[in-house]
Design an enzyme around this catalytic site. Structure first.
Site, short mmCIF file in Angstrom:
data_model
loop_
_atom_site.label_atom_id
_atom_site.label_comp_id
_atom_site.label_asym_id
_atom_site.label_seq_id
_atom_site.Cartn_x
_atom_site.Cartn_y
_atom_site.Cartn_z
N ASP A 48 0.82 -1.20 0.00
CA ASP A 48 0.00 0.00 0.00
C ASP A 48 0.86 1.26 0.00
O ASP A 48 2.01 1.25 0.43
CB ASP A 48 -0.89 0.04 1.25
N ASP A 49 0.24 2.35 -0.48
CA ASP A 49 0.69 3.74 -0.27
C ASP A 49 1.76 4.22 -1.24
O ASP A 49 2.18 5.38 -1.14
CB ASP A 49 1.19 3.98 1.16
N HIS A 99 -5.94 3.01 -4.41
CA HIS A 99 -5.95 3.17 -2.94
C HIS A 99 -6.37 4.58 -2.56
O HIS A 99 -5.96 5.09 -1.52
CB HIS A 99 -4.56 2.84 -2.39
N HIS A 103 -5.80 9.63 0.20
CA HIS A 103 -5.52 8.84 1.39
C HIS A 103 -5.49 9.72 2.65
O HIS A 103 -4.68 9.52 3.56
CB HIS A 103 -4.19 8.09 1.26
N HIS A 194 3.94 -2.11 3.15
CA HIS A 194 3.94 -0.75 2.62
C HIS A 194 5.26 -0.48 1.91
O HIS A 194 6.32 -0.45 2.57
CB HIS A 194 3.72 0.27 3.74
#
Length: 229
Positions: A48-49, A99, A103, A194
Site C-alpha cells: 500500500d501507499d 488506494h 488517502h 507498505h
C-alpha cells in the site's frame, strides 16, 4: 446494582459498529477478498501507499530477483508524481490497484460524491499510465462504512483486504515486523506491507526467504482468488 440491559445493548452495538468499520474482513458494509480458504501453501503479497521514488524501485528489484508477482495499491497523488514507477510495476507483471487519490484521514467521512471523485481521479491516472482499466480497490486504512459502500457501488471493483497485517508503519524494527508477520502466515494468507517505507526492501527479502524455506508459493492476489476480469 447491575448494569441496565439498555446500556449493555448500546455498548454491544457500538462495539459491533466499530468492528464492522475497522475490520475489513467483517464484510458488513463491503465484501472483500481477505484470505483464501485452502490447505495449499500459497500466499499473496500486497503493498500500500506507493509509489515511493526510492523504496518502491528497490522492492521491485527484489520481486524481479525472486520472480514473484505482487499487488500494489497506489495513492493517486503518488501515481501523479511518479508515473514511471507505476509503468514499471505494470510492465513487470504486478497488479496495480486504486488506494484513493488523497488517502487523507477524513477519507471515510468525506461524503459519497467527493469520495467518488477522489477514487475516479486515481483510476484515470493509473489507466493513463498502464493503458488498462482499474478493477481492484483497497480502502484507505481498511475502513469501510455506509459512505464507502455507497461510493464503491458506483464502480465495478474487486475489493482486496488482508488477513496478515504487518503494522510495519508502526515500527522501525525490521526484526519486530518480520516476527509479527511470520507468526500469522497460513495457507491462503494475504499479507499487507507498505512499499513507501525504508524498511520495506529488507523486510521483503527476509519474508521471501522465509516463504521459500517453508515451501510457500507466492501468487498475485487476483490469481490467488482466481479473479479474472
Amino acid at each position: 446494582m447491575g448494569v441496565p440491559l439498555i446500556v449493555i445493548l448500546a455498548l454491544l452495538l457500538v462495539a459491533f459498529m466499530v468492528y464492522a468499520s475497522y475490520s475489513i474482513s467483517s464484510g458488513v458494509y463491503v465484501k472483500a477478498f481477505c484470505k483464501k480458504r485452502t490447505t495449499d501453501k500459497i500466499v499473496a503479497l500486497t503493498f500500500d501507499d506507493g509509489p515511493h521514488p526510492e523504496n518502491t524501485p528497490k522492492v521491485l528489484d527484489i520481486l524481479a530477483e525472486w520472480e514473484v508477482e505482487a499487488a500494489f495499491f497506489c495513492i493517486g497523488k503518488n501515481v501523479e508524481a511518479h508515473p514511471e514507477i507505476v509503468e514499471r510495476m505494470f510492465s513487470e507483471g504486478h497488479l496495480v490497484g486504486n488506494h484513493s487519490y488523497s488517502h487523507c484521514n477524513s477519507f471515510p467521512l468525506m461524503g459519497v460524491k467527493k469520495m467518488v471523485e477522489d477514487i475516479r481521479k486515481t483510476d484515470e491516472l493509473i489507466a493513463n499510465v498502464t493503458g488498462s482499466p482499474v478493477h481492484f480497490f483497497r480502502p484507505p486504512f481498511g475502513i469501510t462504512n455506509p459512505l464507502v459502500r455507497d461510493a464503491l457501488s458506483q464502480f465495478n471493483y474487486n475489493v482486496i483486504g488482508w488477513n496478515v497485517r504487518s503494522f510495519d508503519t508502526m515500527s522501525a524494527s525490521v526484526d519486530e515486523v518480520y516476527r509479527r508477520v511470520i507468526k500469522q502466515i497460513k495457507p491462503g494468507s494475504v499479507i499487507l506491507l507498505h512499499d513507501r517505507l525504508s524498511v520495506a526492501p529488507e523486510l521483503l527479502s527476509r519474508l521471501l526467504r522465509y516463504l521459500s524455506d517453508e515451501g510457500y508459493e507466492v501468487r498475485r492476489v487476483d490469481k490467488l482468488f482466481n479473479i479474472f476480469d
